[in-house]
Design a protein around this motif. Sequence first.
Motif, PDB file in Angstrom:
ATOM      1  N   LYS A 199       0.841  -1.211   0.000  1.00  0.00           N
ATOM      2  CA  LYS A 199       0.000   0.000   0.000  1.00  0.00           C
ATOM      3  C   LYS A 199       0.872   1.255   0.000  1.00  0.00           C
ATOM      4  CE  LYS A 199      -4.087  -2.173   1.805  1.00  0.00           C
ATOM      5  NZ  LYS A 199      -5.253  -2.150   2.621  1.00  0.00           N
ATOM      6  N   ASP A 201       1.077   3.755  -1.715  1.00  0.00           N
ATOM      7  CA  ASP A 201       0.569   5.060  -2.142  1.00  0.00           C
ATOM      8  C   ASP A 201       0.231   5.966  -0.967  1.00  0.00           C
ATOM      9  OD1 ASP A 201      -2.789   3.931  -3.183  1.00  0.00           O
ATOM     10  OD2 ASP A 201      -1.607   3.574  -1.382  1.00  0.00           O
ATOM     11  N   THR A 202       0.605   5.531   0.247  1.00  0.00           N
ATOM     12  CA  THR A 202       0.417   6.395   1.403  1.00  0.00           C
ATOM     13  C   THR A 202       1.749   6.984   1.862  1.00  0.00           C
ATOM     14  OG1 THR A 202      -0.735   6.510   3.523  1.00  0.00           O
ATOM     15  CG2 THR A 202       0.712   4.661   3.214  1.00  0.00           C
ATOM     16  N   SER A 204       4.960   9.328   0.779  1.00  0.00           N
ATOM     17  CA  SER A 204       5.385  10.296  -0.230  1.00  0.00           C
ATOM     18  C   SER A 204       6.800   9.966  -0.691  1.00  0.00           C
ATOM     19  CB  SER A 204       5.343  11.710   0.347  1.00  0.00           C
ATOM     20  OG  SER A 204       6.420  11.874   1.252  1.00  0.00           O
ATOM     21  N   GLU A 207       9.582  10.563   1.870  1.00  0.00           N
ATOM     22  CA  GLU A 207       9.456   9.627   2.978  1.00  0.00           C
ATOM     23  C   GLU A 207       9.908   8.245   2.557  1.00  0.00           C
ATOM     24  OE1 GLU A 207       5.318   9.949   3.707  1.00  0.00           O
ATOM     25  OE2 GLU A 207       5.499  11.707   5.006  1.00  0.00           O
ATOM     26  N   ARG A 268      -5.739   3.358  -8.927  1.00  0.00           N
ATOM     27  CA  ARG A 268      -6.587   3.663  -7.781  1.00  0.00           C
ATOM     28  C   ARG A 268      -6.971   5.137  -7.881  1.00  0.00           C
ATOM     29  NH1 ARG A 268      -7.096   0.770  -3.536  1.00  0.00           N
ATOM     30  NH2 ARG A 268      -6.863   2.403  -1.983  1.00  0.00           N
ATOM     31  N   TYR A 270      -8.259   8.520  -6.452  1.00  0.00           N
ATOM     32  CA  TYR A 270      -8.449   9.325  -5.245  1.00  0.00           C
ATOM     33  C   TYR A 270      -8.990  10.691  -5.636  1.00  0.00           C
ATOM     34  CZ  TYR A 270      -5.441   6.004  -2.761  1.00  0.00           C
ATOM     35  OH  TYR A 270      -4.904   4.894  -2.188  1.00  0.00           O
ATOM     36  N   PRO A 271      -9.537  11.427  -4.657  1.00  0.00           N
ATOM     37  CA  PRO A 271     -10.012  12.776  -4.985  1.00  0.00           C
ATOM     38  C   PRO A 271      -8.872  13.689  -5.432  1.00  0.00           C
ATOM     39  CG  PRO A 271     -10.891  12.072  -2.875  1.00  0.00           C
ATOM     40  CD  PRO A 271      -9.875  11.051  -3.275  1.00  0.00           C
ATOM     41  N   TRP A 272      -7.677  13.386  -5.022  1.00  0.00           N
ATOM     42  CA  TRP A 272      -6.553  14.246  -5.331  1.00  0.00           C
ATOM     43  C   TRP A 272      -5.706  13.733  -6.479  1.00  0.00           C
ATOM     44  CZ3 TRP A 272      -7.551  12.024  -0.581  1.00  0.00           C
ATOM     45  CH2 TRP A 272      -6.882  10.823  -0.324  1.00  0.00           C
TER      46      TRP A 272
ATOM     47  N   PRO B 131      -5.735   1.788   8.933  1.00  0.00           N
ATOM     48  CA  PRO B 131      -6.538   1.705   7.717  1.00  0.00           C
ATOM     49  C   PRO B 131      -6.108   0.556   6.820  1.00  0.00           C
ATOM     50  CG  PRO B 131      -4.793   3.267   7.362  1.00  0.00           C
ATOM     51  CD  PRO B 131      -4.609   2.746   8.763  1.00  0.00           C
ATOM     52  N   LYS B 159      -4.268   7.727   8.724  1.00  0.00           N
ATOM     53  CA  LYS B 159      -3.633   7.687   7.404  1.00  0.00           C
ATOM     54  C   LYS B 159      -4.647   7.410   6.295  1.00  0.00           C
ATOM     55  CE  LYS B 159       1.086   7.006   8.589  1.00  0.00           C
ATOM     56  NZ  LYS B 159       2.358   6.338   8.395  1.00  0.00           N
ATOM     57  N   ALA B 160      -5.706   8.170   6.299  1.00  0.00           N
ATOM     58  CA  ALA B 160      -6.807   7.885   5.383  1.00  0.00           C
ATOM     59  C   ALA B 160      -6.472   8.112   3.921  1.00  0.00           C
ATOM     60  CB  ALA B 160      -8.024   8.711   5.769  1.00  0.00           C
ATOM     61  N   ASP B 161      -5.282   8.625   3.623  1.00  0.00           N
ATOM     62  CA  ASP B 161      -4.954   8.807   2.208  1.00  0.00           C
ATOM     63  C   ASP B 161      -4.571   7.500   1.540  1.00  0.00           C
ATOM     64  OD1 ASP B 161      -1.606  10.285   2.543  1.00  0.00           O
ATOM     65  OD2 ASP B 161      -2.582   8.592   3.537  1.00  0.00           O
ATOM     66  N   THR B 162      -4.748   6.385   2.253  1.00  0.00           N
ATOM     67  CA  THR B 162      -4.527   5.093   1.638  1.00  0.00           C
ATOM     68  C   THR B 162      -5.849   4.503   1.151  1.00  0.00           C
ATOM     69  OG1 THR B 162      -3.267   3.066   1.947  1.00  0.00           O
ATOM     70  CG2 THR B 162      -4.817   3.601   3.648  1.00  0.00           C
ATOM     71  N   LEU B 163      -6.942   5.225   1.388  1.00  0.00           N
ATOM     72  CA  LEU B 163      -8.266   4.709   1.046  1.00  0.00           C
ATOM     73  C   LEU B 163      -8.965   5.590   0.024  1.00  0.00           C
ATOM     74  CD1 LEU B 163      -9.367   4.063   4.734  1.00  0.00           C
ATOM     75  CD2 LEU B 163      -8.672   2.311   3.104  1.00  0.00           C
ATOM     76  N   ILE B 216      -6.081  12.717   7.871  1.00  0.00           N
ATOM     77  CA  ILE B 216      -4.745  12.792   7.299  1.00  0.00           C
ATOM     78  C   ILE B 216      -4.081  13.956   7.995  1.00  0.00           C
ATOM     79  CG2 ILE B 216      -3.429  13.191   5.197  1.00  0.00           C
ATOM     80  CD1 ILE B 216      -5.990  12.253   3.682  1.00  0.00           C
ATOM     81  N   ARG B 232       0.208  16.852   1.759  1.00  0.00           N
ATOM     82  CA  ARG B 232       1.180  15.828   1.413  1.00  0.00           C
ATOM     83  C   ARG B 232       1.323  15.811  -0.094  1.00  0.00           C
ATOM     84  NH1 ARG B 232       2.656  12.206   4.739  1.00  0.00           N
ATOM     85  NH2 ARG B 232       2.634  10.447   3.318  1.00  0.00           N
ATOM     86  N   ILE B 238      -1.833  16.259  -4.863  1.00  0.00           N
ATOM     87  CA  ILE B 238      -1.543  16.821  -3.536  1.00  0.00           C
ATOM     88  C   ILE B 238      -2.739  16.600  -2.631  1.00  0.00           C
ATOM     89  CG2 ILE B 238      -1.011  18.923  -2.265  1.00  0.00           C
ATOM     90  CD1 ILE B 238       0.222  20.020  -4.808  1.00  0.00           C
ATOM     91  N   VAL B 239      -2.479  16.017  -1.479  1.00  0.00           N
ATOM     92  CA  VAL B 239      -3.543  15.828  -0.496  1.00  0.00           C
ATOM     93  C   VAL B 239      -3.565  17.047   0.410  1.00  0.00           C
ATOM     94  CG1 VAL B 239      -4.413  14.389   1.361  1.00  0.00           C
ATOM     95  CG2 VAL B 239      -3.115  13.347  -0.496  1.00  0.00           C
ATOM     96  N   HIS B 246     -11.140  15.741   0.965  1.00  0.00           N
ATOM     97  CA  HIS B 246     -10.031  14.800   1.033  1.00  0.00           C
ATOM     98  C   HIS B 246     -10.066  13.975   2.311  1.00  0.00           C
ATOM     99  CE1 HIS B 246      -7.247  17.091  -2.021  1.00  0.00           C
ATOM    100  NE2 HIS B 246      -8.430  16.782  -2.521  1.00  0.00           N
TER     101      HIS B 246
END
Lengths: 444, 300
Positions: A199, A201-202, A204, A207, A268, A270-272, B131, B159-163, B216, B232, B238-239, B246
């Motif tokens: 996973k 994609d969490t 950066s 990091e 996947r 995402y909103p972003w 998550p 860490k909700a940016d994994t979902l 996040i 991030r 960009i989150v 987001h």
Amino acid sequence: LFQSHMATKTTCMSSQGSDDEQIKRENIRSLTMSGHVGFESLPDQLVNRSIQQGFCFNILCVGETGIGKSTLIDTLFNTNFEDYESSHFCPNVKLKAQTYELQESNVQLKLTIVNTVGFGDQINKEESYQPIVDYIDAQFEAYLQEELKIKRSLFTYHDSRIHVCLYFISPTGHSLKTLDLLTMKNLDSKVNIIPVIAKADTVSKTELQKFKIKLMSELVSNGVQIYQFPTDDDTIAKVNAAMNGQLPFAVVGSMDEVKVGNKMVKARQYPWGVVQVENENHCDFVKLREMLICTNMEDLREQTHTRHYELYRRCKLEEMGFTDVGPENKPVSLQETYEAKRHEFHGERQRKEEEMKQMFVQRVKEKEAILKEAERELQAKFEHLKRLHQEERMKLEEKRRLLEEEIIAFSKKKATSEIFHSQSFLATGSNLRKDKDRKNSNFL
Amino acid sequence: MTRNMWSVKKGFDFTLMVAGESGLGKSTLVNSLFLTDLYRDRKLLGAEERIMQTVEITKHAVDIEEKGVRLRLTIVDTPGFGDAVNNTECWKPVAEYIDQQFEQYFRDESGLNRKNIQDNRVHCCLYFISPFGHGLRPLDVEFMKALHQRVNIVPILAKADTLTPPEVDRKKRKIREEIEHFGIKIYQFPDCDSDEDEDFKLQDQALKESIPFAVIGSNTVVEARGRRVRGRLYPWGIVEVENPGHCDFVKLRTMLVRTHMQDLKDVTRETHYENYRAQCIQSMTRLVVKERNRKDRSRN
């Protein structure tokens, strides 16, 4: 590839034979042929044979429940293998294996996927790695058993030994988890480990750099041996070396497709933004697929057979008491050792039998003695009672005799007194009183 | 009116506990919530050092001010929770800490000089759920059940940016179901008055259905859509931490700081502390009665 499917130990059958061979070898000359013979087709023959036989590959995925093991495998092989969400509440770790037949062009692959179930869920994880170790050993054992059979079918045997273990690291961004360290330390001598960051994609980009460095340094400082892509074959050495420097691979898996540009790609949404699985800028999925399947699958199989399996086999046989050299440092064949062992066991068994026999005899003796003693006691008691009885009887006899004598005496006296009484009645009455007194005093 | 002014002059205090496994972004979230850098000097342990680690309780206190209103914020951390290989009863030190604060307050409250009582009671516990799984894990359930009668628990989906959005919904629903199934009593938002306007009611409803808050956090500022925001930066986008599309960060912050801080304190005082106090007194009484009976028996 001409390999050690013939895994019997040839060295121990030494005698004059190999010495001759060695001499012959040193005298081997290279010659040039004056025409085309045709053995340049040997590799093709091999390839054809392999294709005919089909290939077999076994992957073990170790990672926490929900970390994405099944999804990644689906993505790697571009297939929706059956899967369902596991529960987090399993009391122990189990392993689940499924075998599939895949085909690409004319190449057939028998793929076995083994997944851990419940790994990382228990509150106490001290025993979590054990079922995994046991599973790997069990596959080695099954192969060993087949190898040792008298009538064996190694060439049609379905090899279930694990060729690679994908270890899924949780993307915390910090370091390994304690469970990861413990588990990998117990697996690294039994299987080829390729660690991946799941996973990813969490995490950066910056990091990720730091994370990979930290993970590798933790593995190295704790002596965990992960699989290194081989660098001895010139054609792939460069790319393999570069890949070794990218470990652990940061992967993202997905079977969902998203439209990017004018293509549908695995991604996947995402909103972003959209994370594209096969975009090397986004994650290392492509690298993993390349390394695992396209470039090094065969090496993984070979390492499993020549290194991990051989280690297992050696340890197992040593445990059973087999050695390559006997007491005077003379090489010993498996046959000889086996015979020696059998003899030993036979002797042992005889000794044990003797022992048991002795013990049995002893016990019987003891029991006999006890019974005899009991009998004697009983006899003594009987005698004693008899004696008592006799005595009592005699006493009673005595008493009766006395009683009878008394009765006789009394009767006599009674008779005498009656005679006197009647006589005195006939005589004068005046004497009566005097006689009575006299008689009474006589009587007294 | 005068009481409020007095509170404002004295300043407010709030004790927030954060709990959950390492690596779920607790520190980053705290920094984001209060726009400070509480954890500047901390040292992270590697896996080998954590194998035999025990749970510690650490406190960081800061004073922050906004428009003349002072807030003394105390963050209670639980490093080591859930990190060892064997985590049996690792919730105990946490429960004991909470009880100790209650005990201290209880003693102070019954003392003769009550002018400067320090209230160190924990008003809220943010519990971080991973998550990466399918929902609650055995350790999560154990922890929450051990603490739900002692402190207000607000569950956080870390860490909700994994979902992806559908995954967030599914996971939230699953976690809410599991919380009910296991009988865990998390902090309940008070129902709003029936005479509040519709907007407020809707907002209130939305808040309730957001549990667990999918958050996040970020320690860095990035440039997004022409503005500088906490966020991030990824190759694919960009989150933005404060973008409600987001994640639920804004909802959490609003709830925690702007609307429900006082209620969290009230529930702590009126329910959790009172429960503790009642139990304390009951067990003391029982002890006294037992002692008295024993004396009576020995006399007779």
